[in-house]
Scaffold this active site. Structure first.
Site, PDB file in Angstrom:
ATOM      1  N   LYS A 120       0.823  -1.211   0.000  1.00  0.00           N
ATOM      2  CA  LYS A 120       0.000   0.000   0.000  1.00  0.00           C
ATOM      3  C   LYS A 120       0.855   1.258   0.000  1.00  0.00           C
ATOM      4  O   LYS A 120       0.458   2.267  -0.578  1.00  0.00           O
ATOM      5  CB  LYS A 120      -0.956   0.009   1.194  1.00  0.00           C
ATOM      6  CG  LYS A 120      -2.127  -0.936   1.025  1.00  0.00           C
ATOM      7  CD  LYS A 120      -3.287  -0.575   1.937  1.00  0.00           C
ATOM      8  CE  LYS A 120      -4.429  -1.556   1.779  1.00  0.00           C
ATOM      9  NZ  LYS A 120      -5.465  -1.387   2.804  1.00  0.00           N
ATOM     10  N   LYS A 202      -6.279 -11.503  -9.234  1.00  0.00           N
ATOM     11  CA  LYS A 202      -7.481 -11.571  -8.407  1.00  0.00           C
ATOM     12  C   LYS A 202      -8.573 -10.631  -8.930  1.00  0.00           C
ATOM     13  O   LYS A 202      -8.260  -9.533  -9.394  1.00  0.00           O
ATOM     14  CB  LYS A 202      -7.068 -11.162  -6.983  1.00  0.00           C
ATOM     15  CG  LYS A 202      -8.124 -11.363  -5.928  1.00  0.00           C
ATOM     16  CD  LYS A 202      -7.572 -10.994  -4.559  1.00  0.00           C
ATOM     17  CE  LYS A 202      -8.678 -10.379  -3.726  1.00  0.00           C
ATOM     18  NZ  LYS A 202      -8.263  -9.919  -2.421  1.00  0.00           N
ATOM     19  N   LYS A 205     -11.978  -4.642  -7.452  1.00  0.00           N
ATOM     20  CA  LYS A 205     -12.639  -3.411  -7.911  1.00  0.00           C
ATOM     21  C   LYS A 205     -11.640  -2.480  -8.566  1.00  0.00           C
ATOM     22  O   LYS A 205     -12.016  -1.608  -9.330  1.00  0.00           O
ATOM     23  CB  LYS A 205     -13.292  -2.625  -6.771  1.00  0.00           C
ATOM     24  CG  LYS A 205     -13.613  -3.403  -5.550  1.00  0.00           C
ATOM     25  CD  LYS A 205     -14.293  -2.566  -4.477  1.00  0.00           C
ATOM     26  CE  LYS A 205     -14.034  -3.207  -3.138  1.00  0.00           C
ATOM     27  NZ  LYS A 205     -15.159  -3.492  -2.327  1.00  0.00           N
TER      28      LYS A 205
END
Ligand code: TRP
Length: 338
Positions: A120, A202, A205
């Site tokens: 992140k 994966k 969104k």
């Protein structure tokens, strides 16, 4: 009814999900649907983790709307606020309070090893805030505040749960038995869905290609279209195989929504092409999600009911954690007011 009057005390489950947009078919099959199934056997506590969400930049109005939407979606997916505790994280201040105490039993080096933090901070290089770094401590507080026995999570959260266990053990050693050391709950049937456009990644969104990801509120036409466009391979036989990521993914999706095994699916589509198969998967997914969409429409039209459920959930949550938190405060030596 007191907990003791039940013949066998049910084990307690805690899990959380971030309020970031509409849940995907991947979230649903991989997580929420299992949450639903666990309600009979366990005492379940489910939380919309809006405090975790602000570790990355959020538009306030959007976060507010997304929190309401995630809560409604959770109920639409079958989480029953009569049987389970369903609430929003910021409505129970005990998580954040416990998080501070636990952060003093967490080593900098431990947090520095978290792969999600590394990912992140690479992705949000302009906003590497301290909350992003201490995110796993808040997650540990979520879980330990309820003395949860089991925590259903995806593979990407295993490292965080391992840390929560270490924090619990360390705290117990130093201050005496306080926390239940939680175990990871691996669902019996937990397919990990891949993108329809790039089946090596994966379903997410954040997929650049909107056709890669199916949302649980997509209408039937959209679902059918996304599956019709799903990437497969140059073969033509519907069967599970090495290097057939696209077909393997479609087979797991079909299996997850119909309950059929791979052998049954192979038999069903013997002699038919990929086109027929893709349409069938689309139809099956649309049928499977139709009741969720209807229930969501019904619930989101009744904000008063949702607010009332949130209120009750928050009160139940606070009642459980208040006792745990005061025990912790006593143990660490915080002076009590009479
Ligand atoms: N970090 C989890 C995720 O992103 C969400 C989460 C927060 C959670 N607190 C939790 C999951 C406690 C399980 C238990 O998926």
């Amino acid at each position: 009814m007191s907990e003791q009057t039940a013949e066998v005390k049910k084990q307690r489950i805690f899990s959380g999900i971030q309020p970031t947009g509409i849940f995907t078919l991947g979230n649903y099959i991989g997580a929420i649907r299992n949450w639903n199934a666990l309600q009979d056997e366990y005492e379940c506590i489910y939380c919309i983790v809006n405090q975790h969400a602000i570790t990355v930049m959020q538009e306030p109005a959007e976060l507010r709307a997304n929190t309401m939407r995630a809560y409604a979606l959770m109920l639409a997916c079958g989480i029953d606020p009569q049987r389970s505790v369903a609430f929003v994280q910021s409505h129970n201040p005990n998580h954040a309070e416990l998080s501070w105490v636990l952060s003093c039993s967490t080593m900098f080096g431990e947090l520095n090893r978290m792969t999600q933090f590394k990912d992140k901070s690479a992705k949000h290089a302009d906003n590497i805030n301290a909350g992003l770094f201490t995110y796993p401590v808040l997650m540990a507080a979520d879980i330990l505040a309820y003395n949860a026995d089991l925590v259903p999570i995806g593979a990407d959260q295993k490292q965080h749960l391992e840390l929560a266990r270490n924090i619990a053990v360390r705290f117990n050693q130093r201050f005496g038995d306080t926390f239940t050391v939680p175990d990871c709950y691996i669902p019996k049937q937990g397919a990990r869905l891949m993108s329809l456009q790039d089946p090596t990644r994966k379903m997410s969104k954040s997929d650049e290609n909107a056709n890669g990801c199916v949302y649980i509120l997509d209408d039937k036409d959209t679902i059918l279209r996304k599956f019709r466009r799903a990437v497969t391979d140059s073969g033509c036989e519907v069967c599970w195989g090495e290097g057939k990521d696209g077909i393997n993914n479609l087979m797991s999706i079909y299996s997850a929504v119909t309950g059929r095994t791979n052998e049954e699916i192979e038999a069903e589509f013997k002699g038919k092409g990929y086109g027929d198969f893709k349409s069938a998967v689309g139809e099956a997914v649309a049928d499977h999600l139709a009741p969720v969409r209807e229930e969501y429409a019904r619930l989101s039209a009744d904000k008063a009911y949702l607010m009332q459920c949130m209120e009750t959930g928050a009160e139940q949550a606070r009642r459980i954690t208040r006792r745990v938190l005061s025990k912790v405060y006593r143990k660490v030596g915080f002076l009590e007011l009479k």
